[in-house]
Design an enzyme around this catalytic site. Structure first.
Site, PDB file in Angstrom:
ATOM      1  N   ARG A   9      42.240  36.245  34.740  1.00 46.81           N
ATOM      2  CA  ARG A   9      41.063  37.126  34.791  1.00 46.81           C
ATOM      3  C   ARG A   9      40.438  37.165  36.180  1.00 46.81           C
ATOM      4  O   ARG A   9      39.543  37.969  36.440  1.00 46.81           O
ATOM      5  CB  ARG A   9      40.032  36.668  33.766  1.00 46.81           C
ATOM      6  CG  ARG A   9      40.563  36.789  32.333  1.00 46.81           C
ATOM      7  CD  ARG A   9      39.523  36.438  31.319  1.00 46.81           C
ATOM      8  NE  ARG A   9      38.441  37.416  31.393  1.00 46.81           N
ATOM      9  CZ  ARG A   9      37.252  37.248  30.855  1.00 46.81           C
ATOM     10  NH1 ARG A   9      36.985  36.153  30.186  1.00 46.81           N
ATOM     11  NH2 ARG A   9      36.329  38.181  30.962  1.00 46.81           N
ATOM     12  N   CYS A  10      40.905  36.305  37.087  1.00 48.26           N
ATOM     13  CA  CYS A  10      40.337  36.197  38.433  1.00 48.26           C
ATOM     14  C   CYS A  10      41.171  37.014  39.417  1.00 48.26           C
ATOM     15  O   CYS A  10      42.380  36.816  39.550  1.00 48.26           O
ATOM     16  CB  CYS A  10      40.321  34.731  38.853  1.00 48.26           C
ATOM     17  SG  CYS A  10      39.888  34.465  40.581  1.00 48.26           S
ATOM     18  N   SER A  11      40.526  37.927  40.143  1.00 45.96           N
ATOM     19  CA  SER A  11      41.256  38.786  41.075  1.00 45.96           C
ATOM     20  C   SER A  11      41.890  37.976  42.207  1.00 45.96           C
ATOM     21  O   SER A  11      43.008  38.274  42.629  1.00 45.96           O
ATOM     22  CB  SER A  11      40.339  39.864  41.645  1.00 45.96           C
ATOM     23  OG  SER A  11      39.302  39.291  42.416  1.00 45.96           O
TER      24      SER A  11
END
Length: 114
Positions: A9-11
């Site tokens: 979920r973390c870019s």
């Protein structure tokens, strides 16, 4: 083989993974929120990062940080234990290869392990 402590979920985590894959690296993904590292693993990664202040491995803006009454100036032992207790506090991504590790902030840092 590079192990990437990854949060999809973390870019920044996704960018680091893409950079490693584009460079042809073999990557083992560890979703550290689902497969939380032990205190011993966190201590080993801390050493592999060069033993920076443990606060640099953390996400101090997470609600769990404040709820636990933590400060980035707390001892490494306290902060590493907090990360073991609350893996959401671990800064991501972290790439590990052998006895070396790199924090993927910015994501290009992980390429230094190649």
């Amino acid at each position: 083989m590079i192990t990437l402590w990854h949060n999809p979920r973390c870019s920044k985590s996704r960018q680091a993974l893409a950079l490693l894959e584009e460079a042809g690296a073999k990557v083992a993904i560890r979703r550290y929120l689902e497969d939380a590292p032990s205190l011993a693993e966190l201590q080993a990664v801390h050493r592999a990062l060069g033993s920076p202040p443990a606060g640099e491995m953390m996400r101090p803006k997470e609600p769990e940080f404040t709820a636990a009454g933590l400060s980035t100036t707390d001892s490494d032992a306290i902060l590493l234990q907090a990360m073991a207790d609350h893996p959401k506090l671990i800064e991501r991504p972290i790439a590990i290869r052998g006895a070396q590790a790199k924090l993927g902030r910015p994501p290009e840092q992980v390429l230094l392990l190649l």
